[in-house]
Design an enzyme around this catalytic site. Structure first.
Site, PDB file in Angstrom:
ATOM      1  N   PRO A 164       0.789  -1.229   0.000  1.00 23.04           N
ATOM      2  CG  PRO A 164      -0.201  -1.162   2.098  1.00 23.04           C
ATOM      3  CD  PRO A 164       0.470  -2.094   1.141  1.00 23.04           C
ATOM      4  CG  ASN A 165      -0.242   4.307   1.251  1.00 22.63           C
ATOM      5  OD1 ASN A 165      -1.212   4.851   0.719  1.00 22.63           O
ATOM      6  ND2 ASN A 165      -0.312   3.733   2.429  1.00 22.63           N
ATOM      7  NE  ARG A 180       3.902   6.500   1.637  1.00 23.03           N
ATOM      8  CZ  ARG A 180       4.210   5.315   2.096  1.00 23.03           C
ATOM      9  NH1 ARG A 180       4.826   4.444   1.328  1.00 23.03           N
ATOM     10  NH2 ARG A 180       3.917   4.983   3.316  1.00 23.03           N
ATOM     11  CE1 TYR A 231       8.935   5.058   3.234  1.00 19.70           C
ATOM     12  CE2 TYR A 231       7.329   6.834   3.169  1.00 19.70           C
ATOM     13  CZ  TYR A 231       7.823   5.683   3.763  1.00 19.70           C
ATOM     14  OH  TYR A 231       7.212   5.167   4.881  1.00 19.70           O
ATOM     15  CG  ASN A 254       8.352  -1.857   0.571  1.00 20.95           C
ATOM     16  OD1 ASN A 254       7.755  -2.031   1.643  1.00 20.95           O
ATOM     17  ND2 ASN A 254       8.978  -0.733   0.277  1.00 20.95           N
ATOM     18  CB  ALA A 309       1.387   0.185   6.515  1.00 17.66           C
ATOM     19  CG  HIS A 315       4.975  -2.236  10.506  1.00 19.56           C
ATOM     20  ND1 HIS A 315       6.306  -2.585  10.598  1.00 19.56           N
ATOM     21  CD2 HIS A 315       4.931  -1.218   9.599  1.00 19.56           C
ATOM     22  CE1 HIS A 315       7.020  -1.798   9.797  1.00 19.56           C
ATOM     23  NE2 HIS A 315       6.207  -0.965   9.170  1.00 19.56           N
ATOM     24  CG  ASP A 325      -0.660 -17.404   8.392  1.00 15.12           C
ATOM     25  OD1 ASP A 325       0.374 -17.462   9.086  1.00 15.12           O
ATOM     26  OD2 ASP A 325      -1.809 -17.410   8.894  1.00 15.12           O
ATOM     27  CD  GLU A 332      10.076  -7.471   6.051  1.00 12.01           C
ATOM     28  OE1 GLU A 332       9.867  -8.619   6.484  1.00 12.01           O
ATOM     29  OE2 GLU A 332      10.102  -6.465   6.786  1.00 12.01           O
ATOM     30  CG  HIS A 380      10.940  -2.259   5.121  1.00 13.09           C
ATOM     31  ND1 HIS A 380       9.593  -2.154   4.892  1.00 13.09           N
ATOM     32  CD2 HIS A 380      11.137  -3.442   5.732  1.00 13.09           C
ATOM     33  CE1 HIS A 380       8.997  -3.240   5.364  1.00 13.09           C
ATOM     34  NE2 HIS A 380       9.912  -4.035   5.868  1.00 13.09           N
ATOM     35  CB  ILE A 381      12.247   2.850   0.690  1.00 11.96           C
ATOM     36  CG1 ILE A 381      11.676   2.072  -0.504  1.00 11.96           C
ATOM     37  CG2 ILE A 381      12.963   4.119   0.257  1.00 11.96           C
ATOM     38  CD1 ILE A 381      10.465   2.735  -1.144  1.00 11.96           C
ATOM     39  CB  SER A 382      12.438   4.488   5.479  1.00 11.69           C
ATOM     40  OG  SER A 382      11.464   3.598   5.991  1.00 11.69           O
ATOM     41  NE  ARG A 384       9.906   6.182   8.915  1.00  7.60           N
ATOM     42  CZ  ARG A 384       8.989   5.943   7.981  1.00  7.60           C
ATOM     43  NH1 ARG A 384       9.178   4.975   7.100  1.00  7.60           N
ATOM     44  NH2 ARG A 384       7.905   6.678   7.919  1.00  7.60           N
ATOM     45  NE  ARG A 404       6.749   4.421  10.159  1.00  9.17           N
ATOM     46  CZ  ARG A 404       5.643   4.501   9.413  1.00  9.17           C
ATOM     47  NH1 ARG A 404       5.296   3.515   8.611  1.00  9.17           N
ATOM     48  NH2 ARG A 404       4.883   5.580   9.453  1.00  9.17           N
TER      49      ARG A 404
END
Ligand code: DQA
Length: 150
Positions: A11-12, A19, A24, A75, A78, A81, A88, A99, A101-103, A108, A112
């Site tokens: 998402p996003n 954004r 990001y 990625n 959200a 978390h 599953d 997995e 994550h950009i940040s 943070r 997160r």
């Protein structure tokens, strides 16, 4: 199964580039897809890619990848978390998942810091900006190729 990776974004991430650019960066999702596609092509791999803001659609795509992809770059945004359902789904399929994550999520907010998905992933890459996707593709290809040689 063949030489095929899946790049999956949650998402996003369709809003990448617009954004929260201070967190990001300015690259768009298309820039990310092009970058990963290039790495894949250089190594004789094909790339499928998919982004969704909906948890169930991401689960459907993971299940579809089970017999298609040699590895998955994901990625989960959200959902990282919160989502037992995505955890599953990853546990249920064969291809290794990285997995991304950009940040640097650990620098943070506290919420997160925990990933529901990391325990069922091959690896987690955080804090390299969008280059983390490149690292994930390289890592997956290296692993797949070295296992093929064993
Ligand atoms: C993110 C980190 C998540 O905490 C956040 O919800 C995102 C993006 C990252 O790439 O840094 O949407 O996954």
């Amino acid at each position: 199964m063949g030489k095929r990776l899946l790049l999956l974004n949650g998402p996003n991430l369709n809003m990448l580039g617009q954004r929260e650019p201070e967190t990001y960066g300015s690259a768009t999702l298309k820039d990310v897809v092009d970058m990963v596609k290039e790495v894949c092509e250089q190594h004789g791999y094909e790339l499928d890619y998919f982004q969704s803001n909906h948890e169930g659609d991401l689960i459907d795509r993971l299940q579809k990848a089970n017999n298609e992809a040699a590895g998955i770059i994901f990625n989960p945004a959200a959902y990282t978390h919160t989502s037992i359902a995505l955890r599953d789904a990853i546990a249920a399929i064969n291809p290794p998942v990285v997995e991304v994550h950009i940040s640097n999520v650990h620098k943070r907010e506290e919420f997160r810091h925990h990933s529901m998905l990391a325990p069922v992933c091959l690896s987690q890459i955080v804090g390299f900006g969008v280059d983390g996707y490149w690292l994930a593709a390289m890592g997956l290809i290296q692993k797949i190729e070295s296992e093929g040689r064993m």
